[in-house]
Design an enzyme around this catalytic site. Structure first.
Site, PDB file in Angstrom:
ATOM      1  N   ASP A 336      41.194  33.585  41.666  1.00 38.99           N
ATOM      2  CA  ASP A 336      40.438  32.642  40.854  1.00 38.99           C
ATOM      3  C   ASP A 336      40.381  31.299  41.565  1.00 38.99           C
ATOM      4  OD1 ASP A 336      39.221  31.889  38.229  1.00 38.99           O
ATOM      5  OD2 ASP A 336      40.972  30.557  38.141  1.00 38.99           O
ATOM      6  N   GLU A 365      36.868  33.400  44.586  1.00 40.38           N
ATOM      7  CA  GLU A 365      35.832  32.400  44.371  1.00 40.38           C
ATOM      8  C   GLU A 365      36.000  31.286  45.402  1.00 40.38           C
ATOM      9  OE1 GLU A 365      34.812  32.304  39.731  1.00 40.38           O
ATOM     10  OE2 GLU A 365      36.869  31.717  40.156  1.00 40.38           O
TER      11      GLU A 365
END
Length: 726
Positions: A336, A365
């Site tokens: 994340d 990400e």
């Protein structure tokens, strides 16, 4: 505990009586939040087991058979030969089974146990996907999170009666709708929500008011990084949850999938003296990133940002990942907001994990924002920095080319929902032409693995490369290796693919054509170089009733129907907190579509079957999964970039160039027709090709009309077709 003054490590040595003991730390420390010396009681940030609701840590040996299901150590793990062979299927543990009425036990809904079922509808669907070629189950966060009560008797579920739900919440919040309105107390909450008018605001209000009491959260709120979450266990106390988690992993492996874990080392749920703070109680102001002037903890990720650039936070991340890989047999990790971590820390963590699991894969990400943006604190693990590392980053380039720019809007379209070919009433062909040409080039670069060095076309005597195609103020192509790129058109964030398209599509598109366009959007990622990433249920045209961010909005908006009867579109306006500003547009498009946006079971079944065919097509040839940039540059070309036929994208995968990738195939011609009528692409050698056998036997009667003859390749409307030359 005794401090080693040379290392700063505190430790205690005990005898076997400590086995299974529950414990806490009592720490005396000056805390900057209170500006005084505090004596604080907290759990262990390195916990490997916990009591219910994480009040106590537990001493545990993860090699102890008592922490393992039967045959744990010897069970086989599926192998994926190359990173590019991976296909990721993003799954939330609760979403997978919360709506499944075919489970052998009702208690298994939303739990680890649902993955150990033999014949549930969810498991049968996974078996079908695995047979077609899917090979990875990506689990949204399943480490210990802070926001769901692990005592199931205390949480509210859709299966609760109104009476039971009231008993759990009305003493605490007597003024919410559930407690003030006169409802039939004997009906379930699911029945109550079903009774509300879908164009009204009642359902979203009830869901929103109950969300702090319910059994739902995505889990991006870390409490203890290295213990399975107890909310998904039938018994969350101590080692029981460890056994149940391992049983789930073992069962998924047994189905033929590798297991990917979503991890969140970029922030903690709380800090300071808050109840769920751990790290910041033990060494205040060390584990979190501070504002250089105010000293406040940075919060650009949503919550209290950690500082992985600090040695001990990087060590905590690395040590934690090793435990998951070595002791829980997790096969890869999705990070994340990975761009908030340093490239150096990510590479070091991967080396540590590779020492215990040589074929792990890292992706995440790579967004560039916040206090670390543009490498202002360190070299980030961001898109533009990770090229060539084979740490994958999500490509927003291909995503936006297919879906359209922005969210919750009707003011733009993408290649997958009508750009130029079927403009909605806010757009026109005239003002869309320039946008279309740019999106088509971005899409081509996406199909070529998002490579910065891919030679797309000649323009005024100059070779245009992937990095020369703009994406805002950045290059479209940034990858140096196909394993650098994760291709997707939907995931847990933002609207589902189906909902996004309904925002943008012209009102007069038929239901059948909406389904075809949906499948075509998925075909772009399944036929692209790089690694595909699929949102669970997208093959069913999954809807969240236009909800933009469903992280804490319960089963009502997040469920998936594996019986393929319902995609849960338009089950009520989405919650006001996230989408009230969008309600007028949602109402307008629902009215404008006049029911053509509603699918039936036959559409869902058709979509699921075609999706499986596309998976099988990808896995039928290594030409779809080339492993080096050089192979892609040699073998992949786009044939209509100069004299462009509108609505037609023609990609050739030519195995006569360079080193042979597929002993059985000479070349593949992949043609995407986004027009509402059949098109023929003139090509001298077309008669040497035939429709791919998988599509010759397709459930899609339209695809079977595709032809390769002396005139060229003829492709039906709204179809993605693969021709093969042996």
């Amino acid at each position: 505990m005794i401090e080693d003054t040379k290392t700063g490590v505190w430790s205690v040595v005990g005898d076997t009586s400590l086995k299974g003991a529950f414990y806490q730390y009592q720490v005396t420390v000056y805390h900057p939040e209170s500006k005084k010396v505090e004596t604080l009681t907290t759990t262990d940030p390195y916990s490997l087991s916990l009591s219910v609701n994480s009040k106590y840590s537990q001493v545990v040996d993860l090699d102890d058979p008592a922490t393992q299901p039967l045959n744990w150590e010897n069970h086989s793990i599926p192998i994926v030969k190359n990173a590019e062979d991976n296909i990721f299927y993003e799954t939330h543990i609760r979403d997978f089974s919360s709506d499944d009425l075919s489970l052998s036990e009702d208690d298994y809904r939303g739990k680890y146990k649902a993955f150990s079922e033999q014949n549930s509808e969810g498991i049968q669907h996974l078996k079908a996907l695995q047979k077609a070629g899917l090979n990875n189950i990506h689990l949204l966060p399943t480490f210990d999170i802070a926001t769901v009560n692990e005592q199931s008797s205390k949480v509210v579920s859709l299966s609760d009666t109104v009476e039971n739900a009231k008993a759990k919440v009305c003493d605490i919040k007597p003024y919410i709708k559930l407690c003030t309105e006169k409802y039939d107390d004997k009906q379930t909450l699911k029945s109550l929500l079903s009774s509300f008018n879908v164009s009204g605001t009642e359902a979203q209000q009830v869901v929103s008011e109950l969300r702090e009491f319910d059994d739902y959260n995505w889990g991006y709120d870390p409490y203890h990084y290295t213990v399975p979450e107890g909310n998904y266990a039938l018994n969350p106390q101590g080692i029981s949850r460890l056994v149940e988690f391992r049983e789930m992993v073992q069962s998924i492996h047994g189905l033929g999938f590798r297991v990917i874990m979503d991890v969140v080392y970029n922030h903690t749920h709380q800090s300071g003296l808050e109840p769920n703070a751990v790290l910041d109680k033990i060494v205040p102001n060390y584990y979190h990133r501070l504002h250089p002037i105010t000293g406040a903890i940075e919060q650009s990720t949503c919550c209290d940002n950690t500082a992985v650039e600090r040695v001990m936070m990087a060590k905590l991340m690395s040590d934690s990942l090793v435990v998951w890989a070595r002791d829980y047999k997790i096969d890869g990790f999705r990070f994340d907001l990975m761009g908030h971590q340093s490239k150096a820390a990510m590479l070091a963590a991967r080396e540590a994990v590779r020492a215990v699991d040589s074929d792990t894969y890292f992706y995440g990400e790579g967004w560039n924002f916040g206090e670390v943006a543009n490498n202002s604190r360190f070299e980030q693990a961001s898109q533009l920095n990770l090229g060539g590392t084979e740490i994958g980053t999500y490509s927003d380039r291909l995503r936006d080319a297919v879906r359209g720019g922005g969210n919750n809007t009707r003011d733009s379209q993408g290649i997958g929902n009508g750009l130029l070919m079927q403009p909605n009433e806010r757009l026109s062909q005239t003002n869309s032409r320039q946008e279309y040409e740019l999106r088509m080039d971005q899409l081509r670069i996406g199909l070529a693995g998002n490579l910065s060095t891919f030679p797309l076309k000649q323009q005024n005597g100059t070779q245009i490369l992937g990095k020369d195609i703009p994406y805002g103020d950045q290059p479209t192509g940034y990858a140096l290796d196909p394993a650098d790129t994760i291709n997707y058109v939907s995931k847990h964030d933002n609207q589902t693919l189906w909902d996004n398209s309904q925002y943008r599509l012209p009102f007069d598109v038929s239901t059948d054509n909406r389904v075809r366009m949906h499948l075509q959007s998925l075909s772009f990622i399944l036929f692209a170089q790089g690694i595909p990433f699929l949102h669970m249920g997208s093959e069913f045209m999954r809807s969240k009733s236009y909800l933009r961010d469903s992280y804490d909005y319960g089963d009502w908006f997040n469920r998936v129907d594996f019986s393929k009867q319902n995609n849960y579109y338009n089950v009520g306006l989405p919650p006001a907190d996230k989408d009230q500003d969008n309600w007028p547009l949602i109402k307008a498009v629902l009215k404008g579509h006049q029911g053509r946006d509603h699918v039936q079971a036959k559409h869902i079944e058709f979509s699921a079957n075609v999706f499986e065919e596309m998976l099988a097509l990808r896995m039928s040839s290594p030409l779809f999964r080339l492993t080096t940039a050089n192979d892609i540059i040699e073998k992949v070309s786009f044939l209509n970039t100069q004299n462009e036929q509108l609505g037609l994208l023609v990609m050739k995968l030519d195995d006569t160039q360079g080193q042979v990738a597929d002993d059985h195939v000479d070349s593949l011609m992949v043609i995407f027709n986004t027009k509402t009528e059949a098109q023929t692409f003139a090509y001298p050698g077309a008669s040497e090709y035939q429709l791919h056998p998988i599509q010759q036997n397709s459930v899609d009667a339209v695809i079977k009309q595709s032809k390769a003859d002396e005139k060229g390749f003829t492709v039906p409307a709204l179809s993605s077709v693969v021709f093969i030359k042996y």
